[in-house]
Design an enzyme around this catalytic site. Sequence first.
Site, mmCIF file in Angstrom:
data_model
loop_
_atom_site.group_PDB
_atom_site.id
_atom_site.type_symbol
_atom_site.label_atom_id
_atom_site.label_comp_id
_atom_site.label_asym_id
_atom_site.label_seq_id
_atom_site.Cartn_x
_atom_site.Cartn_y
_atom_site.Cartn_z
ATOM 1 N N LYS A 151 18.766 -3.380 -16.985
ATOM 2 C CA LYS A 151 18.741 -3.187 -15.536
ATOM 3 C C LYS A 151 18.253 -1.784 -15.239
ATOM 4 C CE LYS A 151 22.198 -2.988 -11.790
ATOM 5 N NZ LYS A 151 23.591 -3.306 -11.417
ATOM 6 N N LYS A 185 16.848 -7.061 -14.676
ATOM 7 C CA LYS A 185 17.371 -6.900 -13.322
ATOM 8 C C LYS A 185 16.939 -5.570 -12.734
ATOM 9 C CE LYS A 185 21.669 -6.494 -10.654
ATOM 10 N NZ LYS A 185 23.139 -6.602 -10.636
ATOM 11 N N ASP A 192 28.128 -5.176 -15.583
ATOM 12 C CA ASP A 192 27.035 -4.216 -15.468
ATOM 13 C C ASP A 192 27.529 -2.863 -15.963
ATOM 14 O OD1 ASP A 192 26.170 -6.439 -13.986
ATOM 15 O OD2 ASP A 192 24.955 -5.184 -12.651
#
Lengths: 312, 288
Positions: A208, A244, A143
């Site tokens: 995300k 996400k 991430d």
Amino acid sequence: MLAQPSQAAFRRLLDEIGTVDAVGVEERVAKFTSRSIKKASKVKGLATAVSMVDMTTLEGKDTPGKIASLCQKALRPSEDPSVPPVAAVCVYSAMVRHAKRHVAGTAVKVASVATAFPSGQTGLRTRLAEVRAAVGDGADEIDMVINRGAYLSGDYNRVKDEICAVLEACGGSALKVILEVGELETYDSIRAASFLAMSVLRPGDFIKTSTGKTTSNATLGNTQVMIEAIRDHFLDTGIAISMKPAGGIRTAKQALHYLVAVKETLGDAWLTNARYRFGASSLLNDLLRQLEKERTGAYQAPYYFSETAESY
Amino acid sequence: MNRLIVTKTPKVYIGGAFVRSESGRVFPVKDAAGAFFANVPQCTRKDLRNAVEAAAKAGPGWARRTAYNRGQILYRLGEMLESRSSEMAEAIALGAAGRRAALREVVAAVDRLIHYAGWADKYEQVLGSVNPVSSPHFNFTVTEPMGIVGVVAPDAAPLLGLVSLIAPAITSGNTVVALASGTHPYPAVVFGEMLATSDLPGGVVNLLTGFRKELIPTFATHTHLRAITAVADAAERKALRLGGADSVKRVRLVKAEDDTDWFGDAESGLYAIRDLIEFKTTWHPIGA
């Protein structure tokens, strides 16, 4: 506010990808919260949400012991065997090797935040070194945060180049690009950042919403802007990017609202944990609590599903 | 010129706010003459669930307050009821009670609140103990509130019965989710308005109106309710005991068919407080 010099570049980008009708988005997402999901479909939705959770602990006080118990819960969230394991555990890069020990060989993946999470404010070389270290320790997913400083000053090529560099450092691991929507100010800006990231991502990589470390997190509105960007990108290029939302999703009911948004915007193909994840630390407990309520018919006290000592 | 009639839409007091039932349902309340008076919310199990969440949120803060402060707040609540006693008496007199009987009930309810206000910083001295042990330790038994207590109020004495069940629970730091009388719910609505203007933190007392038949099963099985104190008939008592056993909660029952004298001294006192607390015994080495 966007800095002045970047306006022209931002305008050119939006001309290409189209702007967002902010009022339309708000109106659309308000409808997602009014769907009636009961009984069997609710159980299915809750179980699907469990399988999409990235169980997250990103605290200075994380220890190998805490990671171990997190992993055990990730593998077996409930004593009820019909409840699936979660998608991944999401930890700091220093904790990757501890997490990997517990979940290696299972369906649960290890995700690591890297690139000077949450601010991203270190040199590119340092950030890349962190990514390589995490991947070397066995992280299945990385991430990363985008360089908001560069983005907001209109230096889009730099943002893209940095994502490419991280992508290369990832090797076979999936990449999740955190836009930190709370710092992007407008829906137009979120859409533009989504397209910037997606233009270099591989199928199966994620965009995300946020780090969860700022005050403004994922909302149905900003998530909707991003999944519509994913849809438009897919229709243009055939490349399926995953999504996400992270931060602020605490209740099972919220999770179901997000799944409704996915179903009605992207379709069933995105209703799997390969294409959709929830970044959350307390959501899982509420999902389990609601599943138990559906199983027994009795409302459940939250302290049966939580590790906290408080039992009022 | 005829004035447009302004009627009141009673709402229930949950989490310090006045809300309608999530279902949108209401049921009519009639006055003693049988004329329509108002529609009150017909709460559902989901309203009960929301009230429990509100009570859970308010609980730790309420339990952490000093006993002295809880006493002050209960006393203040008595003051509020006293100063608005005629309004409350009118609400009670809507039912079968006459105006004089209604006023007598309000006075008794005020006295009951003052009674428990006094107990707030005293019950611990009476119920707690220092126990003799044959080792170099102090051995203390201290009390703790149970948590969220469900209250099912009687139809007789719609205010006094409700207050008599709620007051001992909150005195020790519990929070309450209460179902008002099904036949005379309006005094509970007015009581909620008084709670809102007292110093009692929102969520400590949550008042529902609705049908016992619909709500008692959820009261019985909700695992977040640690105890139930209810006035119930035989079938309801069975449901509460069965559900209470499943969810491991304490069940304190008064038989609805007994003609309970809510005005009597038997309905107030230390034992009502004792029934809704947990005892914790600790050992502490002497000299350490």
